[in-house]
Design a protein around this motif. Structure first.
Motif, PDB file in Angstrom:
ATOM      1  N   THR A 254       0.823  -1.198   0.000  1.00 43.00           N
ATOM      2  CA  THR A 254       0.000   0.000   0.000  1.00 43.00           C
ATOM      3  C   THR A 254       0.865   1.257   0.000  1.00 43.00           C
ATOM      4  N   GLU A 255       0.288   2.341  -0.427  1.00 40.75           N
ATOM      5  CA  GLU A 255       0.922   3.653  -0.360  1.00 40.75           C
ATOM      6  C   GLU A 255       0.227   4.533   0.672  1.00 40.75           C
ATOM      7  N   ASN A 256      -0.932   4.101   1.159  1.00 37.36           N
ATOM      8  CA  ASN A 256      -1.714   4.889   2.116  1.00 37.36           C
ATOM      9  C   ASN A 256      -0.989   5.007   3.446  1.00 37.36           C
ATOM     10  N   LYS A 257      -1.094   6.187   4.043  1.00 35.76           N
ATOM     11  CA  LYS A 257      -0.523   6.406   5.363  1.00 35.76           C
ATOM     12  C   LYS A 257      -1.662   6.430   6.371  1.00 35.76           C
ATOM     13  N   LYS A 258      -1.540   5.656   7.416  1.00 37.15           N
ATOM     14  CA  LYS A 258      -2.548   5.619   8.465  1.00 37.15           C
ATOM     15  C   LYS A 258      -1.936   6.152   9.748  1.00 37.15           C
ATOM     16  N   PRO A 259      -2.696   6.910  10.509  1.00 38.94           N
ATOM     17  CA  PRO A 259      -2.154   7.436  11.764  1.00 38.94           C
ATOM     18  C   PRO A 259      -1.969   6.314  12.789  1.00 38.94           C
ATOM     19  N   ASN A 260      -0.867   6.383  13.495  1.00 38.70           N
ATOM     20  CA  ASN A 260      -0.583   5.402  14.536  1.00 38.70           C
ATOM     21  C   ASN A 260      -1.031   5.929  15.889  1.00 38.70           C
ATOM     22  N   PRO A 261      -1.379   5.031  16.790  1.00 39.20           N
ATOM     23  CA  PRO A 261      -1.717   5.493  18.145  1.00 39.20           C
ATOM     24  C   PRO A 261      -0.460   6.037  18.837  1.00 39.20           C
ATOM     25  N   ASP A 262      -0.661   6.876  19.838  1.00 35.05           N
ATOM     26  CA  ASP A 262       0.473   7.455  20.563  1.00 35.05           C
ATOM     27  C   ASP A 262       1.318   6.378  21.239  1.00 35.05           C
ATOM     28  N   LYS A 263       0.645   5.395  21.804  1.00 33.36           N
ATOM     29  CA  LYS A 263       1.356   4.297  22.466  1.00 33.36           C
ATOM     30  C   LYS A 263       1.086   3.024  21.678  1.00 33.36           C
ATOM     31  N   ALA A 264       2.149   2.350  21.259  1.00 32.60           N
ATOM     32  CA  ALA A 264       2.004   1.133  20.462  1.00 32.60           C
ATOM     33  C   ALA A 264       1.415   0.004  21.319  1.00 32.60           C
ATOM     34  N   PRO A 265       0.496  -0.796  20.740  1.00 31.42           N
ATOM     35  CA  PRO A 265      -0.041  -1.951  21.469  1.00 31.42           C
ATOM     36  C   PRO A 265       1.051  -2.976  21.757  1.00 31.42           C
ATOM     37  N   LEU A 266       0.793  -3.820  22.713  1.00 37.28           N
ATOM     38  CA  LEU A 266       1.774  -4.815  23.142  1.00 37.28           C
ATOM     39  C   LEU A 266       2.164  -5.762  21.999  1.00 37.28           C
ATOM     40  N   PHE A 267       1.187  -6.189  21.191  1.00 38.33           N
ATOM     41  CA  PHE A 267       1.494  -7.094  20.085  1.00 38.33           C
ATOM     42  C   PHE A 267       2.465  -6.451  19.106  1.00 38.33           C
ATOM     43  N   CYS A 268       2.280  -5.177  18.838  1.00 38.68           N
ATOM     44  CA  CYS A 268       3.172  -4.444  17.941  1.00 38.68           C
ATOM     45  C   CYS A 268       4.582  -4.374  18.531  1.00 38.68           C
ATOM     46  N   MET A 269       4.678  -4.145  19.819  1.00 34.16           N
ATOM     47  CA  MET A 269       5.986  -4.085  20.471  1.00 34.16           C
ATOM     48  C   MET A 269       6.714  -5.424  20.398  1.00 34.16           C
ATOM     49  N   VAL A 270       5.969  -6.520  20.546  1.00 36.65           N
ATOM     50  CA  VAL A 270       6.573  -7.853  20.438  1.00 36.65           C
ATOM     51  C   VAL A 270       7.066  -8.100  19.009  1.00 36.65           C
ATOM     52  N   LEU A 271       6.262  -7.706  18.017  1.00 36.35           N
ATOM     53  CA  LEU A 271       6.698  -7.847  16.627  1.00 36.35           C
ATOM     54  C   LEU A 271       7.957  -7.032  16.363  1.00 36.35           C
ATOM     55  N   ARG A 272       8.000  -5.813  16.868  1.00 38.63           N
ATOM     56  CA  ARG A 272       9.183  -4.975  16.685  1.00 38.63           C
ATOM     57  C   ARG A 272      10.417  -5.621  17.302  1.00 38.63           C
ATOM     58  N   LYS A 273      10.235  -6.199  18.476  1.00 42.22           N
ATOM     59  CA  LYS A 273      11.363  -6.827  19.173  1.00 42.22           C
ATOM     60  C   LYS A 273      11.944  -7.975  18.359  1.00 42.22           C
ATOM     61  N   HIS A 274      11.081  -8.794  17.768  1.00 43.13           N
ATOM     62  CA  HIS A 274      11.549 -10.011  17.102  1.00 43.13           C
ATOM     63  C   HIS A 274      11.768  -9.869  15.601  1.00 43.13           C
ATOM     64  N   LEU A 275      11.106  -8.915  14.943  1.00 36.98           N
ATOM     65  CA  LEU A 275      11.179  -8.842  13.484  1.00 36.98           C
ATOM     66  C   LEU A 275      11.898  -7.620  12.932  1.00 36.98           C
ATOM     67  N   ALA A 276      11.950  -6.518  13.671  1.00 38.06           N
ATOM     68  CA  ALA A 276      12.576  -5.297  13.147  1.00 38.06           C
ATOM     69  C   ALA A 276      14.046  -5.551  12.831  1.00 38.06           C
ATOM     70  N   GLY A 277      14.462  -5.127  11.663  1.00 34.72           N
ATOM     71  CA  GLY A 277      15.836  -5.342  11.225  1.00 34.72           C
ATOM     72  C   GLY A 277      16.064  -6.691  10.580  1.00 34.72           C
ATOM     73  N   GLY A 278      15.029  -7.519  10.549  1.00 28.86           N
ATOM     74  CA  GLY A 278      15.157  -8.851   9.968  1.00 28.86           C
ATOM     75  C   GLY A 278      15.178  -8.820   8.452  1.00 28.86           C
ATOM     76  N   LYS A 279      15.770  -9.843   7.867  1.00 29.13           N
ATOM     77  CA  LYS A 279      15.858  -9.955   6.418  1.00 29.13           C
ATOM     78  C   LYS A 279      14.829 -10.971   5.938  1.00 29.13           C
ATOM     79  N   ILE A 280      14.125 -10.633   4.872  1.00 25.14           N
ATOM     80  CA  ILE A 280      13.115 -11.532   4.302  1.00 25.14           C
ATOM     81  C   ILE A 280      13.827 -12.487   3.351  1.00 25.14           C
ATOM     82  N   THR A 281      13.757 -13.771   3.642  1.00 25.69           N
ATOM     83  CA  THR A 281      14.450 -14.762   2.821  1.00 25.69           C
ATOM     84  C   THR A 281      13.543 -15.379   1.754  1.00 25.69           C
ATOM     85  N   GLY A 282      12.252 -15.204   1.877  1.00 25.04           N
ATOM     86  CA  GLY A 282      11.329 -15.713   0.881  1.00 25.04           C
ATOM     87  C   GLY A 282       9.942 -15.899   1.456  1.00 25.04           C
ATOM     88  N   PHE A 283       9.010 -16.213   0.566  1.00 26.33           N
ATOM     89  CA  PHE A 283       7.614 -16.435   0.938  1.00 26.33           C
ATOM     90  C   PHE A 283       7.220 -17.827   0.479  1.00 26.33           C
TER      91      PHE A 283
END
Length: 96
Positions: free
Chosen positions: A62-91
């Motif tokens: 998508t190209e659409n920008k959606k506003p984010n909440p001021d405080k990220a939900p816990l699920f989002c924080m867990v995803l950031r912890k484990h996936l941010a900076g990761g390399k996509i090897t395939g689908f």
């Protein structure tokens, strides 16, 4: 449109061409049932929207920008912890 085996196969094919080898830069959760991954790939920068909405499940770039909440939900924080900076090897997907 139903999210059946054929639709998932087409999605996998398109995402594999564009995003394999890319890195996950940012992860945001604008709604309770939506996640947006910002991916930096050889072809450019992409935003991948994943929605688990019961009426309209989808996965697309998508190209659409959606506003984010001021405080990220816990699920989002867990995803950031484990996936941010990761390399996509395939689908892939297991069968139809």
């Amino acid at each position: 449109m139903a999210l059946d085996g054929l639709a998932v196969s087409a999605i996998i094919y398109e995402l594999d061409k564009l995003l394999t080898g890319g890195r996950i830069d940012k992860i945001s959760q604008p709604l309770n049932d939506e996640i947006i991954f910002s991916v930096r790939s050889l072809g450019g920068n992409y935003k991948v929207l994943m929605s688990a909405n019961s009426n309209n499940p989808r996965l697309h770039i998508t190209e659409n920008k959606k506003p984010n909440p001021d405080k990220a939900p816990l699920f989002c924080m867990v995803l950031r912890k484990h996936l941010a900076g990761g390399k996509i090897t395939g689908f892939s997907r297991p069968g139809f």
